[in-house]
Each structure stands twice: as C-alpha cells, then as structure tokens.
Design a protein around this motif. Structure first.
Motif, mmCIF file in Angstrom:
data_model
loop_
_atom_site.group_PDB
_atom_site.id
_atom_site.type_symbol
_atom_site.label_atom_id
_atom_site.label_comp_id
_atom_site.label_asym_id
_atom_site.label_seq_id
_atom_site.Cartn_x
_atom_site.Cartn_y
_atom_site.Cartn_z
ATOM 1 N N THR A 1 0.297 -1.146 -0.067
ATOM 2 C CA THR A 1 0.178 0.092 -0.239
ATOM 3 C C THR A 1 1.210 1.598 -0.015
ATOM 4 O OG1 THR A 1 0.046 0.354 2.477
ATOM 5 C CG2 THR A 1 -1.947 -1.173 1.303
ATOM 6 N N LEU A 2 0.085 2.155 -0.450
ATOM 7 C CA LEU A 2 0.750 3.599 -0.401
ATOM 8 C C LEU A 2 0.305 4.453 0.682
ATOM 9 C CD1 LEU A 2 1.400 4.468 -4.210
ATOM 10 C CD2 LEU A 2 3.271 4.363 -2.919
ATOM 11 N N SER A 3 0.703 5.598 1.309
ATOM 12 C CA SER A 3 0.148 5.775 2.551
ATOM 13 C C SER A 3 0.165 7.804 1.321
ATOM 14 C CB SER A 3 1.109 6.876 3.239
ATOM 15 O OG SER A 3 1.961 7.169 3.329
ATOM 16 N N GLU A 4 -0.591 8.436 2.041
ATOM 17 C CA GLU A 4 -0.884 9.561 1.006
ATOM 18 C C GLU A 4 0.275 10.477 0.910
ATOM 19 O OE1 GLU A 4 -3.645 13.434 1.134
ATOM 20 O OE2 GLU A 4 -3.968 12.317 2.947
ATOM 21 N N GLY A 5 1.770 10.297 2.008
ATOM 22 C CA GLY A 5 2.179 10.762 1.191
ATOM 23 C C GLY A 5 3.606 10.450 0.832
ATOM 24 N N GLU A 6 3.577 8.840 0.540
ATOM 25 C CA GLU A 6 4.431 8.564 -0.796
ATOM 26 C C GLU A 6 3.455 8.678 -1.908
ATOM 27 O OE1 GLU A 6 3.558 4.852 1.510
ATOM 28 O OE2 GLU A 6 5.278 4.966 2.334
ATOM 29 N N ALA A 7 2.194 8.913 -1.848
ATOM 30 C CA ALA A 7 1.229 8.636 -3.034
ATOM 31 C C ALA A 7 1.427 10.067 -3.603
ATOM 32 C CB ALA A 7 0.212 7.976 -2.525
ATOM 33 N N ALA A 8 1.883 11.199 -2.864
ATOM 34 C CA ALA A 8 2.165 12.581 -3.980
ATOM 35 C C ALA A 8 2.091 12.978 -4.822
ATOM 36 C CB ALA A 8 2.368 13.787 -2.478
ATOM 37 N N PRO A 9 3.618 12.162 -5.143
ATOM 38 C CA PRO A 9 3.814 12.754 -6.554
ATOM 39 C C PRO A 9 3.419 12.203 -7.605
ATOM 40 C CG PRO A 9 5.936 12.201 -5.175
ATOM 41 C CD PRO A 9 4.490 11.822 -4.310
ATOM 42 N N PHE A 10 2.525 11.340 -7.603
ATOM 43 C CA PHE A 10 2.802 10.590 -8.578
ATOM 44 C C PHE A 10 0.239 10.783 -8.459
ATOM 45 C CE2 PHE A 10 5.779 7.795 -6.979
ATOM 46 C CZ PHE A 10 6.888 8.251 -7.416
ATOM 47 N N ILE A 11 -0.194 11.107 -7.611
ATOM 48 C CA ILE A 11 -1.400 11.235 -6.615
ATOM 49 C C ILE A 11 -2.219 11.978 -7.444
ATOM 50 C CG2 ILE A 11 -3.543 9.974 -6.115
ATOM 51 C CD1 ILE A 11 -2.100 8.047 -6.862
ATOM 52 N N ASN B 1 -5.872 13.074 -7.283
ATOM 53 C CA ASN B 1 -6.201 13.429 -6.120
ATOM 54 C C ASN B 1 -6.486 12.028 -4.876
ATOM 55 O OD1 ASN B 1 -9.133 14.127 -4.336
ATOM 56 N ND2 ASN B 1 -9.310 15.349 -5.976
ATOM 57 N N PHE B 2 -5.817 12.276 -3.712
ATOM 58 C CA PHE B 2 -5.939 11.110 -2.994
ATOM 59 C C PHE B 2 -7.038 10.276 -2.684
ATOM 60 C CE2 PHE B 2 -4.753 9.043 1.156
ATOM 61 C CZ PHE B 2 -3.856 8.021 0.831
ATOM 62 N N LYS B 3 -7.883 11.851 -2.216
ATOM 63 C CA LYS B 3 -9.171 10.952 -2.101
ATOM 64 C C LYS B 3 -10.427 10.384 -3.124
ATOM 65 C CE LYS B 3 -9.968 14.185 1.989
ATOM 66 N NZ LYS B 3 -10.562 15.568 2.569
ATOM 67 N N LEU B 4 -9.801 10.777 -4.202
ATOM 68 C CA LEU B 4 -10.786 9.876 -5.230
ATOM 69 C C LEU B 4 -10.291 8.974 -5.252
ATOM 70 C CD1 LEU B 4 -11.160 12.730 -7.851
ATOM 71 C CD2 LEU B 4 -12.921 11.461 -5.673
ATOM 72 N N VAL B 5 -8.899 7.845 -5.319
ATOM 73 C CA VAL B 5 -7.873 7.138 -6.125
ATOM 74 C C VAL B 5 -8.647 6.148 -4.205
ATOM 75 C CG1 VAL B 5 -5.975 5.759 -5.730
ATOM 76 C CG2 VAL B 5 -6.948 8.024 -7.164
ATOM 77 N N ASP B 6 -8.506 6.317 -3.208
ATOM 78 C CA ASP B 6 -8.627 5.549 -2.203
ATOM 79 C C ASP B 6 -10.280 5.882 -1.518
ATOM 80 O OD1 ASP B 6 -8.673 4.633 0.685
ATOM 81 O OD2 ASP B 6 -7.989 6.501 2.016
ATOM 82 N N ALA B 7 -10.837 4.478 -2.719
ATOM 83 C CA ALA B 7 -12.217 3.824 -2.574
ATOM 84 C C ALA B 7 -12.830 3.735 -1.267
ATOM 85 C CB ALA B 7 -12.009 3.132 -3.890
ATOM 86 N N ASN B 8 -11.285 3.003 -0.203
ATOM 87 C CA ASN B 8 -12.682 2.591 0.483
ATOM 88 C C ASN B 8 -12.059 3.365 2.059
ATOM 89 O OD1 ASN B 8 -9.202 1.608 1.043
ATOM 90 N ND2 ASN B 8 -9.752 0.008 1.368
ATOM 91 N N ALA B 9 -11.713 4.679 1.268
ATOM 92 C CA ALA B 9 -10.675 5.871 2.520
ATOM 93 C C ALA B 9 -10.619 4.955 3.426
ATOM 94 C CB ALA B 9 -12.556 6.207 2.982
ATOM 95 N N ASP B 10 -9.536 3.773 3.561
ATOM 96 C CA ASP B 10 -8.896 4.066 4.950
ATOM 97 C C ASP B 10 -7.329 4.469 4.816
ATOM 98 O OD1 ASP B 10 -6.744 2.783 2.767
ATOM 99 O OD2 ASP B 10 -7.030 0.936 3.481
ATOM 100 N N GLY B 11 -6.773 4.804 4.381
ATOM 101 C CA GLY B 11 -6.094 5.973 4.242
ATOM 102 C C GLY B 11 -4.767 5.691 3.656
ATOM 103 N N LYS B 12 -5.056 4.694 2.180
ATOM 104 C CA LYS B 12 -3.877 3.623 2.190
ATOM 105 C C LYS B 12 -4.567 3.245 0.786
ATOM 106 C CE LYS B 12 -3.440 1.893 5.421
ATOM 107 N NZ LYS B 12 -3.116 -0.366 6.198
ATOM 108 N N ILE B 13 -3.242 3.541 -0.084
ATOM 109 C CA ILE B 13 -3.591 3.340 -1.571
ATOM 110 C C ILE B 13 -3.300 1.564 -1.740
ATOM 111 C CG2 ILE B 13 -3.817 4.243 -3.942
ATOM 112 C CD1 ILE B 13 -3.721 6.823 -3.477
ATOM 113 N N SER B 14 -4.085 0.584 -2.628
ATOM 114 C CA SER B 14 -3.651 -0.761 -2.856
ATOM 115 C C SER B 14 -3.497 -0.405 -3.608
ATOM 116 C CB SER B 14 -4.976 -1.697 -2.642
ATOM 117 O OG SER B 14 -5.402 -1.357 -3.737
ATOM 118 N N GLU B 15 -3.033 -1.879 -4.736
ATOM 119 C CA GLU B 15 -2.297 -1.324 -5.715
ATOM 120 C C GLU B 15 -3.832 -1.556 -6.541
ATOM 121 O OE1 GLU B 15 0.766 -4.305 -9.348
ATOM 122 O OE2 GLU B 15 0.001 -5.009 -7.601
#
Length: 127
Positions: free
Chosen positions: A60-70, A72-86
C-alpha cells in the motif's frame, strides 16, 4: 428615488450571486470531472511502471508517498482507509488520477541505482 435605489441594489446583489458560481471545494463524487482534475489515462504498462517507482510500505501507499503520483488522493482511495492498494492505484490510472509526468525523475524503483551512479563509478562526483 428610493425605489430606484432599492431596485438597483437588488439587481446588483442577484447578479453577484448568479455570477459567483459554486466554487472549488471538495469533490462531491468521484465521477465529478472538475473535482479530480484528471490527467491523461495511463495504459497498463505505464501504470505498472509508475507503481514500480513508488515507495510503498508492503502493498500500500500512504498519502505522503503517493503525493508525486496521485492527482487526488481521496478519489483514488476508494475504501477511505488512508492507504492506496495496487488495485486502487490501477483504477486511478484508468480514471486519469495517476500522473506519469511527475513520476519521471522523482524516484527510482527499489533495487536500482541512481542515474548518477556512485562516486567511484562517476568521476563527476567528488570523493
């Protein structure tokens, strides 16, 4: 004179309200195109390449790690758990919420050396 002044004031107030628009604010739904400010949609190969450039903790990616690539973090994090899965990351690629342009030059895939190399192999770096 007073009715003219009152009518003019009401006209100006209503025109200001009509021209103000809804404002930016948080996105209401993931389907709202203006909310996520989508970029170009990445194909599977480019998406996998950008995923390999991320610095993940496990799968998983945290919001800080995803910042250069994502975008809108909230839209990608579909289950709203604060992490982005593959899987969420790949869905973000399909929706134009993952950027390839900012990924270039930001980080290297884990296990690879930097483009400059070490100071022993690159004479431009002082030892």
């Amino acid at each position: 004179m007073k009715p003219v002044l009152l009518a003019t004031t009401l006209l100006l107030m209503s025109a200001g309200y009509a021209l103000a628009g809804p404002g930016a604010g948080d996105p209401t739904t993931p389907a709202d195109p203006a909310a996520g400010r989508p970029t170009a949609i990445l194909d599977d190969a480019k998406c996998a390449n950008v995923w390999s450039l991320t610095q993940r903790q496990g799968d998983t990616l945290s919001e800080g790690e995803a910042a250069p690539f994502i975008v809108n973090f909230k839209l990608v994090d579909a289950n709203a758990d604060g992490k982005i899965s593959e899987a969420e990351f790949k869905d973000g690629c399909k929706n134009g919420l993952v950027q390839e342009a900012s990924a270039g030059g930001q980080q290297q895939p884990s296990g690879n050396t930097s483009p400059m190399g070490s100071s022993k192999t690159n004479p431009a770096i002082p030892q």
